[in-house]
Design a protein around this motif. Structure first.
Motif, PDB file in Angstrom:
ATOM      1  N   SER A 188     -11.479   1.647  -1.536  1.00  0.00           N
ATOM      2  CA  SER A 188     -10.120   1.602  -2.083  1.00  0.00           C
ATOM      3  C   SER A 188      -9.907   0.284  -2.833  1.00  0.00           C
ATOM      4  O   SER A 188     -10.231  -0.787  -2.316  1.00  0.00           O
ATOM      5  CB  SER A 188      -9.089   1.747  -0.970  1.00  0.00           C
ATOM      6  OG  SER A 188      -9.260   0.737   0.012  1.00  0.00           O
ATOM      7  N   TYR A 223      -5.483   2.190  -6.024  1.00  0.00           N
ATOM      8  CA  TYR A 223      -4.071   2.204  -5.644  1.00  0.00           C
ATOM      9  C   TYR A 223      -3.316   1.248  -6.577  1.00  0.00           C
ATOM     10  O   TYR A 223      -3.406   0.028  -6.442  1.00  0.00           O
ATOM     11  CB  TYR A 223      -3.902   1.779  -4.187  1.00  0.00           C
ATOM     12  CG  TYR A 223      -4.446   2.792  -3.212  1.00  0.00           C
ATOM     13  CD1 TYR A 223      -3.614   3.719  -2.581  1.00  0.00           C
ATOM     14  CD2 TYR A 223      -5.811   2.852  -2.922  1.00  0.00           C
ATOM     15  CE1 TYR A 223      -4.104   4.667  -1.702  1.00  0.00           C
ATOM     16  CE2 TYR A 223      -6.322   3.795  -2.038  1.00  0.00           C
ATOM     17  CZ  TYR A 223      -5.463   4.697  -1.436  1.00  0.00           C
ATOM     18  OH  TYR A 223      -5.961   5.642  -0.560  1.00  0.00           O
ATOM     19  N   GLY A 275       0.668   1.053   0.841  1.00  0.00           N
ATOM     20  CA  GLY A 275      -0.706   0.750   1.237  1.00  0.00           C
ATOM     21  C   GLY A 275      -1.134   1.493   2.481  1.00  0.00           C
ATOM     22  O   GLY A 275      -2.308   1.852   2.639  1.00  0.00           O
ATOM     23  N   MET A 276      -0.186   1.769   3.365  1.00  0.00           N
ATOM     24  CA  MET A 276      -0.494   2.498   4.595  1.00  0.00           C
ATOM     25  C   MET A 276      -1.005   3.905   4.326  1.00  0.00           C
ATOM     26  O   MET A 276      -1.683   4.497   5.175  1.00  0.00           O
ATOM     27  CB  MET A 276       0.747   2.560   5.495  1.00  0.00           C
ATOM     28  CG  MET A 276       1.118   1.237   6.123  1.00  0.00           C
ATOM     29  SD  MET A 276       2.612   1.381   7.134  1.00  0.00           S
ATOM     30  CE  MET A 276       2.673  -0.266   7.876  1.00  0.00           C
ATOM     31  N   GLU A 277      -0.687   4.433   3.147  1.00  0.00           N
ATOM     32  CA  GLU A 277      -1.100   5.791   2.801  1.00  0.00           C
ATOM     33  C   GLU A 277      -2.618   5.930   2.700  1.00  0.00           C
ATOM     34  O   GLU A 277      -3.142   7.040   2.638  1.00  0.00           O
ATOM     35  CB  GLU A 277      -0.451   6.211   1.485  1.00  0.00           C
ATOM     36  CG  GLU A 277       1.051   6.390   1.563  1.00  0.00           C
ATOM     37  CD  GLU A 277       1.456   7.465   2.558  1.00  0.00           C
ATOM     38  OE1 GLU A 277       0.828   8.554   2.552  1.00  0.00           O
ATOM     39  OE2 GLU A 277       2.372   7.221   3.362  1.00  0.00           O
ATOM     40  N   VAL A 278      -3.333   4.807   2.692  1.00  0.00           N
ATOM     41  CA  VAL A 278      -4.791   4.859   2.582  1.00  0.00           C
ATOM     42  C   VAL A 278      -5.415   5.659   3.726  1.00  0.00           C
ATOM     43  O   VAL A 278      -6.459   6.303   3.553  1.00  0.00           O
ATOM     44  CB  VAL A 278      -5.385   3.435   2.519  1.00  0.00           C
ATOM     45  CG1 VAL A 278      -5.314   2.749   3.879  1.00  0.00           C
ATOM     46  CG2 VAL A 278      -6.822   3.432   2.021  1.00  0.00           C
ATOM     47  N   ILE A 316     -13.105   2.303   5.825  1.00  0.00           N
ATOM     48  CA  ILE A 316     -12.405   1.997   4.578  1.00  0.00           C
ATOM     49  C   ILE A 316     -12.835   0.625   4.080  1.00  0.00           C
ATOM     50  O   ILE A 316     -12.736  -0.369   4.812  1.00  0.00           O
ATOM     51  CB  ILE A 316     -10.880   2.013   4.777  1.00  0.00           C
ATOM     52  CG1 ILE A 316     -10.413   3.400   5.230  1.00  0.00           C
ATOM     53  CG2 ILE A 316     -10.164   1.598   3.493  1.00  0.00           C
ATOM     54  CD1 ILE A 316      -8.951   3.437   5.667  1.00  0.00           C
ATOM     55  N   ILE A 356     -12.080  -2.291   1.176  1.00  0.00           N
ATOM     56  CA  ILE A 356     -10.936  -2.678   0.349  1.00  0.00           C
ATOM     57  C   ILE A 356     -11.342  -3.755  -0.657  1.00  0.00           C
ATOM     58  O   ILE A 356     -11.916  -4.782  -0.288  1.00  0.00           O
ATOM     59  CB  ILE A 356      -9.771  -3.193   1.203  1.00  0.00           C
ATOM     60  CG1 ILE A 356      -9.320  -2.119   2.197  1.00  0.00           C
ATOM     61  CG2 ILE A 356      -8.596  -3.620   0.320  1.00  0.00           C
ATOM     62  CD1 ILE A 356      -8.190  -2.573   3.115  1.00  0.00           C
ATOM     63  N   ALA A 379      -2.514  -1.373   4.307  1.00  0.00           N
ATOM     64  CA  ALA A 379      -3.721  -0.571   4.523  1.00  0.00           C
ATOM     65  C   ALA A 379      -4.476  -1.042   5.761  1.00  0.00           C
ATOM     66  O   ALA A 379      -4.938  -0.229   6.579  1.00  0.00           O
ATOM     67  CB  ALA A 379      -4.628  -0.650   3.292  1.00  0.00           C
ATOM     68  N   ALA A 428      -4.804   1.194   9.194  1.00  0.00           N
ATOM     69  CA  ALA A 428      -6.146   1.550   9.659  1.00  0.00           C
ATOM     70  C   ALA A 428      -6.335   1.144  11.118  1.00  0.00           C
ATOM     71  O   ALA A 428      -6.954   1.872  11.904  1.00  0.00           O
ATOM     72  CB  ALA A 428      -7.198   0.884   8.776  1.00  0.00           C
TER      73      ALA A 428
END
Length: 323
Positions: A67, A116, A145-148, A156, A158, A231, A235
Motif C-alpha cells: 500500500s 491510497y 487509512g484504516m480502510e487498508v 501489509i 506501507i 493503517a 492492522a
C-alpha cells in the motif's frame, strides 16, 4: 467520533491494542528448536516467531498487500515556485502508472498493490501558517487509512509517495523528540535550506498547540501521514503484521509508539534508508531493519524487498518442517 474532542477515540484505539498470541510464539519456538532452524535460517527466525505470534498459526504469506500513501503537503508552497498540485500529481504518476520499481516488485511477488490518495489535489494547510489539519480532517484521514484492512491481506507493506511528506515528517520528529531540525538537512540538495527554514517557522507557529503526539500529527502530518497511522493501528486491531518502509512511514509509527510503545509491536522495519534520521528513528522505536541496501527513498521499494524476504522465510520454514 466525539464532536468536541474527535481525537479521543483514536487515542483510545492506540491505548487498547490486542496482545500477541504467546502460545503461537511458544509453538513456533519449539519447532525452531526441534529442527535447529537457527542454524538453517539464522536471525530470520526472530521475524518468523513474531509473524507466527500475530498470525496465530505457522506463519505464511499468501495474500500480501503493498500500500502506498500519497498526499500534498501545503508546506510545499514555501519550497516550490511551481504549482504544487501539478508536482504532486507528476510524482504520484510514477507509482500509480506502473513505471516505479515498487510496482514491478509487487507484480513479481503477485502481491496486491494499491495507492491510497489522500487529497492530492487538496493540499493540507502550510504548517508555517498554522496547523496542517483540523482535528476533524485529521480523524477523517486516519479513518481513511484504516480502510487498508478491508483488502483482506495477511501482511501489509506501507510506502509513501506524497509531496514534501519527509519535510512534514521531520517537523514531527523535531517536535516529538524536542530536537533541532538542522541534523535532518545535512544533504546537498539545493532546497534543503528552504526546507529547514520552513520547519523552523512551522515549529514557531504551532508550538503552543502541541499538547500531545496526536496534536503534533495534526499540526504537521498532513493527510497521508495521518492515513498511514490509521493503517498501522487498524492492522494491529486485526492482528495483521505490517512492514514499514522509509522515514515518513516510520514517523507515523513513532507517533503511535510515543502514545503506547506496544502499539507497533506488530510492525517490522523493512529496511533502513539513507534518509537522514531514519536509522536513529528506528532505534528510538526499537525496530531492527530487515535490510540495509542503501536505498534513499521510502516509496515502498524497501518494504517490498523485505516482504519477499519474509515470504521466503515462511516457504523455507514450511519445507523444513514438512520433511
Amino acid at each position: 467520533m466525539k464532536n468536541d474532542q474527535p481525537l479521543d477515540d483514536i487515542r483510545s484505539l492506540i491505548e487498547s491494542v490486542p496482545s500477541i498470541d504467546v502460545s503461537s510464539i511458544n509453538n513456533i519456538d519449539s519447532i525452531i528448536k526441534e529442527h535447529d532452524l537457527k542454524h538453517h535460517l539464522g536471525v530470520n527466525v526472530n521475524n518468523i516467531k513474531l509473524l507466527a505470534g500475530w498470525q496465530g498459526i505457522i506463519p505464511k504469506i499468501k495474500r500480501p498487500l503493498i500500500s502506498i500513501f500519497a498526499g500534498t503537503h501545503g508546506v510545499a508552497e514555501s519550497i516550490f515556485d511551481e504549482d504544487i498540485v501539478s508536482i504532486a500529481k507528476e510524482q504520484l504518476k510514477a507509482v500509480s502508472d506502473g513505471s516505479s520499481g515498487v510496482r514491478g516488485i509487487a507484480k513479481s511477488l503477485q502481491a496486491a498493490f494499491k495507492v491510497y490518495e489522500l487529497g492530492v489535489e487538496y493540499p493540507s494547510t502550510n504548517f508555517t501558517k498554522g496547523p496542517s489539519l483540523s482535528e476533524k480532517d485529521c480523524v477523517a484521514a486516519i479513518a481513511f487509512g484504516m480502510e487498508v484492512v478491508a483488502e483482506g491481506a495477511d501482511v501489509i507493506a506501507i510506502g509513501s509517495a506524497g509531496l514534501e511528506t519527509n519535510t512534514a515528517a521531520i517537523a514531527i520528529a523535531t517536535s516529538l523528540y524536542e530536537e533541532s531540525p538542522v541534523d535532518y538537512f545535512k544533504g546537498t540538495h539545493k532546497k534543503n535550506t528552504i526546507r529547514l527554514e520552513a520547519v523552523k517557522n512551522g515549529i514557531l507557529r504551532n508550538k503552543a498547540s502541541l499538547n500531545s503526539p496526536l496534536d503534533i500529527l495534526r499540526c504537521y502530518g498532513g493527510r497521508d501521514i495521518a492515513g498511514m497511522l490509521g493503517a498501522i493501528i487498524a492492522a494491529r486491531h486485526q492482528c495483521i503484521p505490517v512492514i514499514l518502509d522509509g522515514f515518513s512511514v516510520c514517523i507515523a509509527a513513532a507517533i503511535l509508539h510515543s502514545i503506547n510503545e506496544d502499539s507497533i509491536s506488530h510492525c517490522f522495519a523493512g529496511h533502513v534508508t539513507t534518509e537522514w534520521g531514519h536509522k536513529a528513528l528506528l532505534e528510538r522505536i526499537s525496530l531492527i531493519p530487515i535490510h540495509d541496501m542503501g536505498i534513499g527513498i521510502g516509496d515502498g521499494t524497501g518494504a517490498a524487498f523485505a516482504l519477499n524476504t519474509m515470504r521466503l522465510n515462511c516457504e523455507a520454514l514450511s519445507t523444513i518442517i514438512e520433511k
